[in-house]
Design a protein around this motif. Structure first.
Motif, short mmCIF file in Angstrom:
data_model
loop_
_atom_site.label_atom_id
_atom_site.label_comp_id
_atom_site.label_asym_id
_atom_site.label_seq_id
_atom_site.Cartn_x
_atom_site.Cartn_y
_atom_site.Cartn_z
N LEU A 96 -10.27 1.37 0.93
CA LEU A 96 -10.94 0.11 0.60
C LEU A 96 -9.98 -1.07 0.73
O LEU A 96 -10.37 -2.16 1.18
N TYR A 97 -8.74 -0.87 0.34
CA TYR A 97 -7.74 -1.94 0.48
C TYR A 97 -7.53 -2.28 1.96
O TYR A 97 -7.50 -3.46 2.33
N TRP B 138 0.82 -1.22 0.00
CA TRP B 138 0.00 0.00 0.00
C TRP B 138 0.85 1.27 0.00
O TRP B 138 0.41 2.32 -0.48
N ALA B 139 2.09 1.18 0.50
CA ALA B 139 2.92 2.38 0.59
C ALA B 139 3.45 2.81 -0.78
O ALA B 139 3.51 4.01 -1.07
N VAL B 140 3.83 1.86 -1.62
CA VAL B 140 4.41 2.21 -2.91
C VAL B 140 3.40 2.97 -3.79
O VAL B 140 3.70 4.06 -4.29
N PRO B 141 2.18 2.44 -3.99
CA PRO B 141 1.21 3.25 -4.76
C PRO B 141 0.79 4.51 -4.01
O PRO B 141 0.51 5.54 -4.64
N GLY B 142 0.73 4.43 -2.67
CA GLY B 142 0.33 5.61 -1.90
C GLY B 142 1.29 6.76 -2.05
O GLY B 142 0.90 7.93 -2.04
N ALA C 162 -8.38 -5.98 6.58
CA ALA C 162 -8.93 -6.18 7.93
C ALA C 162 -10.02 -7.24 7.92
O ALA C 162 -10.11 -8.07 8.83
N ARG C 163 -10.87 -7.24 6.88
CA ARG C 163 -11.94 -8.23 6.79
C ARG C 163 -11.38 -9.64 6.64
O ARG C 163 -11.85 -10.59 7.28
#
Length: 389
Positions: free
Chosen positions: A374-375, A338-342, A380-381
């Motif tokens: 959403l990711y 998540w950090a790279v696209p973020g 978490a789900r």
């Protein structure tokens, strides 16, 4: 007055929350965030960003110091109230000095910060009379608070640029002391829930300044383009709020709550103190960029400085959270997902500054923040489903 020993014994089994004085104290930082955000309106350059960070760090660090003192010393006496109100006055002086803190108001900024150091001395001095092993040696508050305050006050009488060099040296010296102390001599155990709540409330303050910037900018430019851009900006802020308090804040409380002794102090220092400086600074940058995007919504494109404040602020926001996750020893691979696209998507937006209209810049960044949320919810789900027998 309750002693630190009594506070330490009662903190674990009982829930602690910010008291009314702390909430009132935070109001002065609403004004400070507004002043700092306004300094990034328009087309800020690299020097403007550097000055912003330099002026933001001292009051932020003083807020952390006051929060830690409130965490360790449970005290609702008139003495503490008067000290905290005095600190508010000093911080208000600093906030008022921000627009010209590198010019004619720099001495006022220095004297305001010097005043907060003396207030901190008053808050910590009773701990020098605690029974062993909770007693704090007198040299600690005398050096950390009094000597520092005197030197900051003296800097007000040193002509620039020597005054600013003196500020840098004082901040570097303070950081060196904190990094070398490593939690030794703490007069009690930090209360995790209270600390996480206080930091979360500060995040609310800077998000609130961002919402205010959207509203006031829309008021200044009452057009359809401004309204659409402001709505997209609000969606961006809502996504940041949602992800922070559903995931970032919860993770911080779990990790800090599981730590003990010196490790708890080190985590609190690094995550709440150092890394959240960059988290909150990033949101203030976003606020400045959003205000400019709304005000210039009718232009063909935004100035590069505005896009750097907005997109660069979001990139650095994600980068700061990635550093927090790594500090919590999360696997590098899972953080990179998540950090790279973020970080990467906002940086790409900066590269297309001259091609994107203001609303499109905000749209792309809002879409990234929503997908990020959403990711996180999906991860978490899946964890909950895996944990359920």
């Amino acid at each position: 007055m309750t002693t630190t020993a009594e506070a330490s014994e009662s903190a674990s089994p009982e829930q602690r929350h910010a008291d009314w004085l702390e909430l009132f104290f935070d109001l002065v930082f609403v004004a400070l965030a507004a002043q700092l955000s306004h300094s990034l309106h328009g087309d800020p350059g690299l020097l403007d960003f550097a000055v912003f960070l330099a002026l933001y760090f001292p009051p932020w660090w003083m807020w952390i110091n006051f929060t830690v003192s409130a965490n360790l010393f449970v005290d609702d006496s008139a003495r503490r109230r008067l000290l905290m109100l005095s600190a508010m006055a000093c911080l208000a002086l600093m906030a008022a000095a921000v627009p010209a803190a590198t010019g004619e108001r720099s001495s006022a900024y220095a004297l305001g910060y010097a005043g907060t150091r003396l207030v901190l001395l008053g808050l910590w001095w009773p701990a020098t009379r605690f029974p062993p092993p909770l007693r704090v040696p007198k040299w600690r508050p005398l050096s950390y608070c009094l000597a520092s305050g005197v030197l900051w006050a003296a800097s007000a009488f040193v002509p620039p640029p020597g005054r600013y060099a003196m500020w840098v040296l004082l901040i570097v010296a303070e950081m060196a002391v904190l990094l070398s102390a490593r939690g030794r001599g703490m007069p009690g155990q930090l209360h995790t829930g209270h600390l996480v709540e206080r930091v979360g409330l500060f995040v609310i303050i800077v998000l609130g300044e961002s919402v205010l910037a959207l509203i006031t900018s829309t008021d200044h430019v009452w057009t359809a383009e401004a309204g659409v851009t402001a709505l997209l900006g609000f969606a961006l802020l809502a996504a940041l709020w949602w992800s922070y308090f559903d995931f970032g804040s919860v993770a911080a409380e779990m990790m800090l709550g599981a730590a003990r002794g010196r490790e708890a102090y080190l985590l609190a220092r690094d995550v709440a103190g150092f890394l959240h400086f960059f988290v909150t600074a990033s949101v203030i940058c976003i606020a400045g960029g959003l205000a400019t995007a709304v005000e210039e919504s009718g232009h063909a494109h935004l100035a590069r400085g505005a896009v750097i404040a907005l997109a660069g602020g979001l990139a650095f926001y994600h980068f700061s959270h990635a550093c927090i996750a790594l500090r919590f020893r999360r696997p590098v691979g899972s953080v990179a997902l998540w950090a790279v696209p973020g970080v990467g998507i906002p940086l790409i937006v900066i590269g297309f500054t001259d091609l994107l209209p203001p609303w499109a810049v905000v749209l792309v960044l809002t879409a990234e923040a929503i997908v990020h949320l959403l990711y996180a919810r999906g991860v978490a789900r899946r964890r909950m489903q895996t944990a359920t027998p």
